[in-house]
Scaffold this motif. Sequence first.
Motif, short mmCIF file in Angstrom:
data_model
loop_
_atom_site.label_atom_id
_atom_site.label_comp_id
_atom_site.label_asym_id
_atom_site.label_seq_id
_atom_site.Cartn_x
_atom_site.Cartn_y
_atom_site.Cartn_z
N UNK A 64 22.44 8.76 36.63
CA UNK A 64 21.33 8.33 37.48
C UNK A 64 20.03 8.60 36.74
N UNK A 65 19.20 7.55 36.61
CA UNK A 65 17.93 7.68 35.89
C UNK A 65 16.82 7.00 36.69
N UNK A 66 15.70 7.69 36.96
CA UNK A 66 15.39 9.06 36.55
C UNK A 66 16.27 10.09 37.27
N UNK A 67 16.53 11.21 36.59
CA UNK A 67 17.30 12.29 37.21
C UNK A 67 16.55 12.82 38.42
N UNK A 68 17.32 13.21 39.43
CA UNK A 68 16.72 13.74 40.66
C UNK A 68 16.52 15.25 40.53
N UNK A 69 15.65 15.61 39.59
CA UNK A 69 15.33 17.01 39.34
C UNK A 69 13.81 17.15 39.29
N UNK A 70 13.34 18.38 39.40
CA UNK A 70 11.88 18.55 39.38
C UNK A 70 11.34 18.39 37.96
N UNK A 71 10.04 18.14 37.87
CA UNK A 71 9.42 17.85 36.58
C UNK A 71 9.57 19.01 35.61
N UNK A 72 9.51 20.23 36.11
CA UNK A 72 9.60 21.39 35.22
C UNK A 72 10.96 21.46 34.53
N UNK A 73 12.02 21.19 35.28
CA UNK A 73 13.36 21.21 34.68
C UNK A 73 13.49 20.08 33.65
N UNK A 74 13.02 18.88 33.98
CA UNK A 74 13.10 17.76 33.04
C UNK A 74 12.32 18.07 31.76
N UNK A 75 11.14 18.67 31.91
CA UNK A 75 10.34 19.01 30.73
C UNK A 75 11.02 20.07 29.89
N UNK A 76 11.68 21.02 30.53
CA UNK A 76 12.41 22.06 29.79
C UNK A 76 13.57 21.45 29.00
N UNK A 77 14.29 20.51 29.63
CA UNK A 77 15.42 19.85 28.95
C UNK A 77 14.92 19.08 27.72
N UNK A 78 13.82 18.36 27.87
CA UNK A 78 13.26 17.61 26.75
C UNK A 78 12.83 18.57 25.64
N UNK A 79 12.17 19.66 26.00
CA UNK A 79 11.71 20.63 25.01
C UNK A 79 12.88 21.25 24.25
N UNK A 80 13.94 21.63 24.97
CA UNK A 80 15.10 22.25 24.33
C UNK A 80 15.82 21.27 23.42
N UNK A 81 15.97 20.02 23.86
CA UNK A 81 16.64 19.02 23.03
C UNK A 81 15.83 18.75 21.76
N UNK A 82 14.52 18.70 21.90
CA UNK A 82 13.65 18.45 20.74
C UNK A 82 13.74 19.60 19.74
N UNK A 83 13.73 20.83 20.26
CA UNK A 83 13.86 22.00 19.37
C UNK A 83 15.20 21.99 18.65
N UNK A 84 16.26 21.60 19.34
CA UNK A 84 17.58 21.55 18.71
C UNK A 84 17.59 20.51 17.59
N UNK A 85 17.03 19.32 17.84
CA UNK A 85 16.99 18.27 16.83
C UNK A 85 16.18 18.73 15.60
N UNK A 86 15.07 19.41 15.85
CA UNK A 86 14.24 19.90 14.75
C UNK A 86 14.98 20.97 13.95
N UNK A 87 15.70 21.84 14.64
CA UNK A 87 16.44 22.91 13.95
C UNK A 87 17.53 22.34 13.06
#
Length: 357
Positions: free
Chosen positions: A201-224
């Motif tokens: 389901x897109x957009x995910x039915x989650x709050x903005x803070x959780x979505x932003x955290x997921x994006x930040x963590x995925x980006x850090x993983x890709x950079x690492x």
Amino acid sequence: MFTLAAFSMGYRVVVLDPDPHSPAGHIATRHIKADYRDHAALQLLSDECAAVTTEFENIPADTLEYLEKLCPVRPAPAAVRIAQDRILEKRFIRDHDLDTARFATIEEVGDLAAALQELQPPLLLKTASEGYDGKGQLPVDTLDEARAAFEQLGGKPCILEEMLDLECEVSVILARSVDGQTAIYPVGENQHVNGILDTTIVPARVDDALAESAVSMATRLAESLDYCGVLAVEFFATRDGGLLINEMAPRPHNSGHYTVDACVTSQFEQQVRMLCGLPPGDTSLLSPVVMVNLLGDIWARGEPAWEAVLREPQACLHLYGKHEARTGRKMGHVNCLAEDTGNALEISRKIRSALSS
């Protein structure tokens, strides 16, 4: 789907796949039917191709390392090797200060007793390699159950992982170029049945803070990883507000199939772009969407009633051309687009009901 995207952009595609019924092989410019470790076939592939990618993370990493000496390989074999092994994957994620569920490494049956002392049941025992769509994992609560499960899984290296009290599961699909440009798709909310992705389901039915955290963590993983290509990162969101990485996939992902109809640039076009050294395309969402997987189960009584899907003007049917329908095998998907998530879900329910009746 990668091959179709590449063709539409003017590229030729050579597919190496030992399966004579390979769907990509049927439409590719050339299909090399050979084992993934056949060096003559790999040499031929590199002779014909300017660059090589993979759409299946269980391609042997040493095959990709062999090819890397002959031509560019994206994503890099080192990143694929980490994603192939849950032990390496979990350790890499933890080593880069990203959270996972608590786990222990099980190399042999004797490791289980100490692991059960450290971890809190209920637990999952998962093979370190070649497990996907719920395969290669068993629930355990006691030492006897863990020993039996380890034997059932072939006595191969495993991880023993605490099961979590989940609020939901989400995923992030991103594309990262050779020079580090990163484009991120909207966060998807994933629902699984019997360990297999059923609905995104897109957009995910989650709050903005959780979505932003997921994006930040995925980006850090890709950079690492110094990643180049399309990367999917799956997350557990827990009822106590936690967000933990479950696993990553170094390729376009089932939970990103919605992008084909609902985004400016599909994840498959992005894979072509990343492979060819181009900048990422626009990842903007054009419409709320619900992606529904079509498993081989619905062929049990013969060819499904596709007219029920095709009558829906906001439903987009994608069949993969696989040779044989089997229980639990992903045979296609439907993207249901609508002005809001509620209506997209309603379309998906109608289609599911029609195909299962």
